[in-house]
Design a protein around this motif. Structure first.
Motif, mmCIF file in Angstrom:
data_model
loop_
_atom_site.group_PDB
_atom_site.id
_atom_site.type_symbol
_atom_site.label_atom_id
_atom_site.label_comp_id
_atom_site.label_asym_id
_atom_site.label_seq_id
_atom_site.Cartn_x
_atom_site.Cartn_y
_atom_site.Cartn_z
ATOM 1 N N THR A 29 44.299 44.727 40.696
ATOM 2 C CA THR A 29 43.126 45.351 41.320
ATOM 3 C C THR A 29 42.372 46.210 40.301
ATOM 4 O OG1 THR A 29 44.250 45.356 43.457
ATOM 5 C CG2 THR A 29 42.374 46.842 43.222
ATOM 6 N N THR A 30 43.121 46.928 39.459
ATOM 7 C CA THR A 30 42.472 47.723 38.418
ATOM 8 C C THR A 30 41.711 46.821 37.453
ATOM 9 O OG1 THR A 30 44.227 49.366 38.590
ATOM 10 C CG2 THR A 30 42.884 49.429 36.595
ATOM 11 N N GLY A 51 38.704 45.629 39.021
ATOM 12 C CA GLY A 51 37.740 46.722 39.105
ATOM 13 C C GLY A 51 36.869 46.822 37.866
ATOM 14 N N GLU A 52 37.478 46.603 36.710
ATOM 15 C CA GLU A 52 36.680 46.661 35.478
ATOM 16 C C GLU A 52 35.644 45.545 35.444
ATOM 17 O OE1 GLU A 52 39.702 46.639 32.432
ATOM 18 O OE2 GLU A 52 40.534 48.530 33.225
ATOM 19 N N HIS A 60 39.427 52.946 47.277
ATOM 20 C CA HIS A 60 40.175 52.284 46.215
ATOM 21 C C HIS A 60 39.492 51.052 45.615
ATOM 22 C CE1 HIS A 60 43.554 54.953 46.745
ATOM 23 N NE2 HIS A 60 43.485 54.768 48.050
ATOM 24 N N VAL A 61 38.626 50.416 46.371
ATOM 25 C CA VAL A 61 37.948 49.235 45.810
ATOM 26 C C VAL A 61 36.549 49.624 45.343
ATOM 27 C CG1 VAL A 61 37.100 46.911 46.267
ATOM 28 C CG2 VAL A 61 39.274 47.671 47.268
ATOM 29 N N HIS A 84 35.734 51.685 42.151
ATOM 30 C CA HIS A 84 35.632 51.121 40.802
ATOM 31 C C HIS A 84 34.192 50.930 40.353
ATOM 32 C CE1 HIS A 84 39.897 49.712 41.498
ATOM 33 N NE2 HIS A 84 39.969 50.305 40.340
ATOM 34 N N ASN A 134 43.559 45.740 49.202
ATOM 35 C CA ASN A 134 42.657 46.130 48.115
ATOM 36 C C ASN A 134 42.461 44.997 47.112
ATOM 37 O OD1 ASN A 134 42.343 48.647 49.229
ATOM 38 N ND2 ASN A 134 43.890 49.629 47.938
ATOM 39 N N SER A 160 38.850 43.095 46.498
ATOM 40 C CA SER A 160 38.332 43.077 45.121
ATOM 41 C C SER A 160 38.059 41.643 44.697
ATOM 42 C CB SER A 160 39.358 43.668 44.148
ATOM 43 O OG SER A 160 39.655 44.995 44.484
#
Lengths: 274, 274
Positions: free
Chosen positions: B34-35, B38-39, B78-79, B82, B238, B242
């Protein structure tokens, strides 16, 4: 960041745009401190939001002003990005629309104010009406002169309604602006951020600095002080604004509200219904 | 997440709320994915925003629906967290105000739509007007029946204007909701998130599930399909949302606009004026 005292003449040239007063010793440390501050900001924001659900009207309004490339947008991305986006009300003010011009200059600002519990962020603000308006002579001088007092009364009323107004002038140097504008030209992915109007404004640099000095002098009040944020170093700018927000939020000290219902009874009901 | 086919009966009980279809194998991997997503989301968002400065009208509208505690707010935190907050337009719809009730039900929704280049997020939406409105019998059945078609026509028009509408039903189980509500009761810092009305709604669980099934069946269209997102596991929810946003943004493939000015000439002017 330095708080501008009320009603004293301001000389922006006396502030070093590359300075890092009271800040971390370098970039790496600064980035880390900003991330740490971000976590605390997010926690305080949740409390502020929660308190509003129980009638607390307090909220924050961060006003960002500064010359082109001074980092207003970057501040929103890197500082405000730490908050929960649901609780942020962000407004970027552009050249007024026909409808906006048909109203008093504070009209569009009033419509964009944060609600209780929110963090409001203005990227440009009512101050454009004494900055570009002064430099470009958009209104008669007499009308312009009245606006400073109108802004002060407006902000006083906001303060009395629970709005903590934090006004930041992002102070960059003439040399740094050139470097940043050239940087935009050098990178095709950044061309969209550039406009030839940026050069026209740059030619008026001394006039803008003067207009800022007058605004900072006349509108740094106890109800809503101005802060000069040295902004040539992006990491310092982000740290300083995080720090300012943190100080103000900690001073508000928002609290989670107590339950307005019988917790034990609700628990029993939940366990009862299967 | 599964796309609901158009016009076929929907049986929510056949979807497992704890499932993790097509997802990472566990929580740790899910958070990391997810991170990473996010980028990429942030990069695509900047392109979408940049393209809008050159007239591209495209934008995203993420609609989040689900029972209490299903994670609509958590998804935003959380989504959507980002993204660059300047480019997000988030609206949480509550019980309609007196003014909103004086207008057609789509009025307040229309006012909250994302502008070109923005990511719009609705935490609840026009669907409340066929969900709570149906379950609580807030409008005559005939009027209610007309709303599904009105919503479809509204969303069709949005799609034609460049809005990619992504509708997510956050699917949690009855058991998971109880656990989450009890969790809120157990933590005094979360009491503000609880209301005894949550228990009243829980008693109507089967009616709400039925109302969702009807909405998903009638309003999953080619222009604006519905997705069922298993939401008992927060990390999966999440990740899945995403992923959905990423797929849609990648399909849009927004591009940085070409300069509409002479780059070389601007560079020379900048170097010239000292």
């Amino acid at each position: 960041m330095l708080r501008i005292p009320s009603g004293k003449p301001v000389d922006l040239a006396s502030y070093d745009a590359r300075a890092t007063p009271a800040g971390p010793s370098g970039k790496a440390e600064g980035l880390e401190a900003t991330t740490r501050a971000g976590e605390r900001l997010a926690g305080l924001q949740e409390r502020l939001w929660a308190a509003a659900t129980a009638g607390d009207r307090r909220r924050i309004l961060l006003i960002l002003q500064g010359m082109d490339t001074s980092g207003k947008g970057g501040t929103v991305k890197h500082v405000i990005g730490h908050f929960n986006p649901s609780g942020c009300r962000i407004k970027a003010f552009k050249e007024p629309t026909a409808e906006e011009r048909g109203h008093p200059f504070l009209w569009r600002v009033t419509r964009a104010l944060p609600q209780p519990g929110e963090i409001g962020i203005f990227d440009r603000s009512q101050y454009e009406d004494v900055l570009v308006a002064r430099v470009r002579g958009l209104v008669p001088r007499r009308q312009l002169g009245g606006r400073y007092g109108q802004i002060n009364r407006f902000e006083q009323t906001l303060a009395e309604d629970g709005v903590t107004v934090v006004k930041c002038f992002l102070h960059i140097s003439y040399e740094e602006q050139r470097a940043r504008l050239l940087g935009r030209l050098d990178n095709p992915d950044k061309h969209w951020k550039f406009s030839t109007g940026d050069i026209e404004d740059r030619l008026l640099w001394p006039d803008y600095q003067k207009a800022y000095e007058i605004a900072l002098e006349r509108c740094s009040t106890d109800a809503a002080p101005w802060y000069v944020v040295p902004a040539d170093r992006k990491w310092y700018r982000n740290w300083a604004i995080s720090r300012l927000l943190l100080e103000h939020l900690e001073a508000l000290d928002p609290q989670y509200p107590k339950a307005d219902f019988d917790v034990e009874e609700s628990r029993e009901r939940l366990l009862e219904i299967r």
